[in-house]
Design a protein around this motif. Structure first.
Motif, PDB file in Angstrom:
ATOM      1  N   VAL A  51      45.220  75.081  57.351  1.00 52.69           N
ATOM      2  CA  VAL A  51      44.689  75.280  56.002  1.00 52.69           C
ATOM      3  C   VAL A  51      45.400  74.395  54.991  1.00 52.69           C
ATOM      4  O   VAL A  51      46.623  74.238  55.031  1.00 52.69           O
ATOM      5  CB  VAL A  51      44.849  76.762  55.584  1.00 52.69           C
ATOM      6  N   VAL A  52      44.610  73.857  54.072  1.00 52.94           N
ATOM      7  CA  VAL A  52      45.132  73.228  52.858  1.00 52.94           C
ATOM      8  C   VAL A  52      44.658  74.053  51.679  1.00 52.94           C
ATOM      9  O   VAL A  52      43.456  74.333  51.544  1.00 52.94           O
ATOM     10  CB  VAL A  52      44.657  71.775  52.718  1.00 52.94           C
ATOM     11  N   ILE A  53      45.593  74.482  50.826  1.00 51.45           N
ATOM     12  CA  ILE A  53      45.258  75.250  49.635  1.00 51.45           C
ATOM     13  C   ILE A  53      45.389  74.346  48.418  1.00 51.45           C
ATOM     14  O   ILE A  53      46.400  73.675  48.233  1.00 51.45           O
ATOM     15  CB  ILE A  53      46.198  76.456  49.452  1.00 51.45           C
ATOM     16  N   LYS A  54      44.361  74.329  47.596  1.00 52.66           N
ATOM     17  CA  LYS A  54      44.409  73.626  46.315  1.00 52.66           C
ATOM     18  C   LYS A  54      44.304  74.684  45.210  1.00 52.66           C
ATOM     19  O   LYS A  54      43.221  75.149  44.862  1.00 52.66           O
ATOM     20  CB  LYS A  54      43.257  72.627  46.208  1.00 52.66           C
ATOM     21  N   PRO A  55      45.465  75.125  44.650  1.00 52.96           N
ATOM     22  CA  PRO A  55      45.408  76.119  43.569  1.00 52.96           C
ATOM     23  C   PRO A  55      44.837  75.497  42.294  1.00 52.96           C
ATOM     24  O   PRO A  55      44.836  74.278  42.114  1.00 52.96           O
ATOM     25  CB  PRO A  55      46.878  76.514  43.375  1.00 52.96           C
ATOM     26  N   SER A  56      44.391  76.351  41.399  1.00 59.08           N
ATOM     27  CA  SER A  56      43.853  75.873  40.132  1.00 59.08           C
ATOM     28  C   SER A  56      44.969  75.331  39.245  1.00 59.08           C
ATOM     29  O   SER A  56      46.014  75.957  39.073  1.00 59.08           O
ATOM     30  CB  SER A  56      43.126  77.009  39.412  1.00 59.08           C
ATOM     31  N   GLU A  57      44.724  74.165  38.660  1.00 53.02           N
ATOM     32  CA  GLU A  57      45.695  73.580  37.729  1.00 53.02           C
ATOM     33  C   GLU A  57      45.731  74.352  36.407  1.00 53.02           C
ATOM     34  O   GLU A  57      46.657  74.169  35.610  1.00 53.02           O
ATOM     35  CB  GLU A  57      45.355  72.114  37.465  1.00 53.02           C
ATOM     36  N   SER A  58      44.747  75.224  36.175  1.00 53.36           N
ATOM     37  CA  SER A  58      44.729  76.018  34.941  1.00 53.36           C
ATOM     38  C   SER A  58      45.687  77.203  34.993  1.00 53.36           C
ATOM     39  O   SER A  58      45.895  77.881  33.978  1.00 53.36           O
ATOM     40  CB  SER A  58      43.305  76.521  34.663  1.00 53.36           C
ATOM     41  N   ALA A  59      46.250  77.463  36.178  1.00 51.87           N
ATOM     42  CA  ALA A  59      47.275  78.506  36.319  1.00 51.87           C
ATOM     43  C   ALA A  59      48.520  77.846  36.925  1.00 51.87           C
ATOM     44  O   ALA A  59      48.866  78.079  38.091  1.00 51.87           O
ATOM     45  CB  ALA A  59      46.770  79.643  37.202  1.00 51.87           C
ATOM     46  N   PRO A  60      49.207  76.997  36.153  1.00 50.89           N
ATOM     47  CA  PRO A  60      50.284  76.174  36.704  1.00 50.89           C
ATOM     48  C   PRO A  60      51.460  76.966  37.248  1.00 50.89           C
ATOM     49  O   PRO A  60      52.084  76.542  38.224  1.00 50.89           O
ATOM     50  CB  PRO A  60      50.701  75.288  35.519  1.00 50.89           C
ATOM     51  N   ALA A  61      51.790  78.103  36.661  1.00 53.29           N
ATOM     52  CA  ALA A  61      52.930  78.884  37.156  1.00 53.29           C
ATOM     53  C   ALA A  61      52.641  79.424  38.556  1.00 53.29           C
ATOM     54  O   ALA A  61      53.502  79.364  39.451  1.00 53.29           O
ATOM     55  CB  ALA A  61      53.243  80.028  36.195  1.00 53.29           C
ATOM     56  N   THR A  62      51.427  79.929  38.759  1.00 49.00           N
ATOM     57  CA  THR A  62      51.055  80.434  40.084  1.00 49.00           C
ATOM     58  C   THR A  62      50.956  79.301  41.082  1.00 49.00           C
ATOM     59  O   THR A  62      51.380  79.427  42.239  1.00 49.00           O
ATOM     60  CB  THR A  62      49.713  81.185  40.009  1.00 49.00           C
ATOM     61  N   SER A  63      50.402  78.186  40.647  1.00 48.49           N
ATOM     62  CA  SER A  63      50.301  77.021  41.527  1.00 48.49           C
ATOM     63  C   SER A  63      51.680  76.571  42.001  1.00 48.49           C
ATOM     64  O   SER A  63      51.900  76.312  43.183  1.00 48.49           O
ATOM     65  CB  SER A  63      49.591  75.878  40.790  1.00 48.49           C
ATOM     66  N   SER A  64      52.626  76.507  41.073  1.00 48.27           N
ATOM     67  CA  SER A  64      53.991  76.114  41.420  1.00 48.27           C
ATOM     68  C   SER A  64      54.636  77.132  42.354  1.00 48.27           C
ATOM     69  O   SER A  64      55.325  76.771  43.321  1.00 48.27           O
ATOM     70  CB  SER A  64      54.820  75.967  40.141  1.00 48.27           C
ATOM     71  N   PHE A  65      54.411  78.412  42.089  1.00 47.91           N
ATOM     72  CA  PHE A  65      54.960  79.472  42.944  1.00 47.91           C
ATOM     73  C   PHE A  65      54.445  79.333  44.379  1.00 47.91           C
ATOM     74  O   PHE A  65      55.222  79.419  45.342  1.00 47.91           O
ATOM     75  CB  PHE A  65      54.590  80.834  42.368  1.00 47.91           C
ATOM     76  N   LEU A  66      53.148  79.115  44.535  1.00 47.36           N
ATOM     77  CA  LEU A  66      52.571  78.971  45.874  1.00 47.36           C
ATOM     78  C   LEU A  66      53.134  77.737  46.582  1.00 47.36           C
ATOM     79  O   LEU A  66      53.470  77.785  47.770  1.00 47.36           O
ATOM     80  CB  LEU A  66      51.045  78.876  45.780  1.00 47.36           C
ATOM     81  N   ALA A  67      53.251  76.633  45.840  1.00 46.22           N
ATOM     82  CA  ALA A  67      53.736  75.390  46.442  1.00 46.22           C
ATOM     83  C   ALA A  67      55.191  75.507  46.903  1.00 46.22           C
ATOM     84  O   ALA A  67      55.582  74.902  47.912  1.00 46.22           O
ATOM     85  CB  ALA A  67      53.592  74.245  45.443  1.00 46.22           C
ATOM     86  N   LYS A  68      55.990  76.302  46.179  1.00 47.79           N
ATOM     87  CA  LYS A  68      57.405  76.448  46.537  1.00 47.79           C
ATOM     88  C   LYS A  68      57.636  77.542  47.585  1.00 47.79           C
ATOM     89  O   LYS A  68      58.542  77.430  48.415  1.00 47.79           O
ATOM     90  CB  LYS A  68      58.228  76.760  45.283  1.00 47.79           C
ATOM     91  N   THR A  69      56.825  78.592  47.543  1.00 48.33           N
ATOM     92  CA  THR A  69      57.094  79.773  48.357  1.00 48.33           C
ATOM     93  C   THR A  69      56.464  79.707  49.744  1.00 48.33           C
ATOM     94  O   THR A  69      57.100  80.064  50.744  1.00 48.33           O
ATOM     95  CB  THR A  69      56.595  81.033  47.632  1.00 48.33           C
ATOM     96  N   ILE A  70      55.223  79.261  49.835  1.00 44.40           N
ATOM     97  CA  ILE A  70      54.526  79.279  51.128  1.00 44.40           C
ATOM     98  C   ILE A  70      55.268  78.481  52.197  1.00 44.40           C
ATOM     99  O   ILE A  70      55.411  78.947  53.340  1.00 44.40           O
ATOM    100  CB  ILE A  70      53.066  78.799  50.955  1.00 44.40           C
TER     101      ILE A  70
END
Length: 366
Positions: A51-70
């Motif tokens: 899987v490749v996940i592309k989080p929404s750039e409109s929720a940058p804090a969540t996007s950053s959290f997913l990129a660092k945590t997963i």
């Protein structure tokens, strides 16, 4: 999963095997940025995909959290998070994927479907749209009179914009401006019966009630994603069915009523991704029910076991030996073989037995 087969195929055995699609792209939205990334991810992994996940750039804090945590908990060769804006999404869509799962607007959904079609990639699109609520207030104990609604809104959230509490701010300045512009339409502004105030610095919008705004206005044709509630009054509650059917098929349809006849008509005479009676939103967390749209509100479904099925290809497997192998299946064709085929496809087992035993007459002029 073993499946039964018709006697005609005896002694063959059938089964359905769920196999992963392969390389999956999940593009999540900003409104539920964590859930809309992780819930499809769970099903995709369970089905055996990478899987490749592309989080929404409109929720940058969540996007950053997913990129660092997963990457700390999942195999980075099997699950990757790619951050970025529109350009990144466009580059991802140029690649060949085995499955694309997207949550967001219908406009972007059309773009994704167009790009996916170039590779014949299957897609699941959860597109949302307007979700109407039918309120048959004479049949229930609640009261939807505007004054009562105003009182409830004040009790829940505060008297005005200065005392506003218990409500989220708008996700960013762009969406704040979008919502404010919806209310700037003079005819829409004239329909405001409560609220309408803004705090641009805090990105807060007071809960706003609109009474009979123009049906052709933007607020009545776009997904709002903000504390703005348009109310449309009708002469009879039965008119609500025609009203719903006159607009794009919704992701969810809500109805507050104790009228069982009206309930049956809503279910049978309207089309929507789901219907919930006498409540809102709770169907979303009911894992036993599929969640997804129809028509303009999307295609495909997920949640619970349905997420696993969404990310799986169900491969049919038929197992048989070399015996028996009846000559009636092969040319040269004659009247007996044609009757064998006809009776077999009609699943007339008794007549098929009589035919094989030479006890059934059949036409000779095939």
């Amino acid at each position: 999963m073993q499946v039964g087969t018709r006697l005609l195929f005896f002694p063959a055995k059938g089964e359905v095997i769920s196999e992963p699609y392969g390389l999956v792209l999940i593009m999540s939205s900003w409104n539920y940025p964590l859930d809309l990334a992780l819930e499809p991810l769970v099903g995709a992994i369970a089905a055996g995909n990478v899987v490749v996940i592309k989080p929404s750039e409109s929720a940058p804090a969540t996007s950053s959290f997913l990129a660092k945590t997963i990457p700390q908990y999942l195999d980075n060769s099997a699950v990757k998070v790619i951050e970025g804006g529109i350009g990144t999404s466009q580059q991802l869509l140029l690649q060949k994927w085995d499955k694309i799962f997207y949550t967001g607007s219908s406009g972007v959904g059309r773009i994704i479907m167009t790009q996916a079609a170039k590779h014949l990639t299957p897609v699941t699109l959860e597109l949302g749209g307007k979700c109407p609520m039918i309120f048959d207030y004479p049949s229930v104990s609640s009261n939807l009179k505007v004054d009562n609604l105003k009182t409830t809104v004040k009790r829940f959230y505060g008297e005005n914009i200065e005392t506003l509490d218990g409500i989220s701010r708008v996700v960013n300045k762009r969406h704040f401006d979008r919502l404010r512009n919806l209310l700037k339409d003079p005819q829409v502004a004239a329909s405001i019966v409560h609220g309408g105030s803004f705090d641009e610095q805090k990105l807060l919008i007071e809960p706003t009630i609109l009474l009979d705004p123009p049906l052709d206005s933007e607020v009545m044709n776009e997904e709002i994603f903000g504390p703005i509630l348009p109310i449309i009054t009708l002469k009879t509650i039965e008119e609500s069915i025609d009203f719903v059917n006159s607009r794009p098929k919704p992701l969810a349809l809500y109805a507050f009523t104790n009228n069982e006849t009206l309930k049956r008509r809503i279910v049978s005479e309207t089309s929507s991704g789901s219907v919930t009676f006498n409540d809102v939103l709770i169907h979303y967390v009911c894992e036993e029910l599929p969640f997804g749209g129809v028509g303009a509100s999307g295609m495909g479904r997920y949640h619970g076991k349905f997420t696993f099925e969404t990310f799986s290809h169900e491969k049919a497997v038929l197992r048989r030996g070399f015996f028996p192998d009846l000559s009636a299946r092969y040319p040269p064709w004659n009247a007996f073989k044609m009757e064998f085929v006809r009776v077999g496809y009609a699943i007339e087992y008794f007549n098929l037995l009589l035919l094989l035993l030479g006890l059934r007459r059949y036409p000779t002029d095939y």
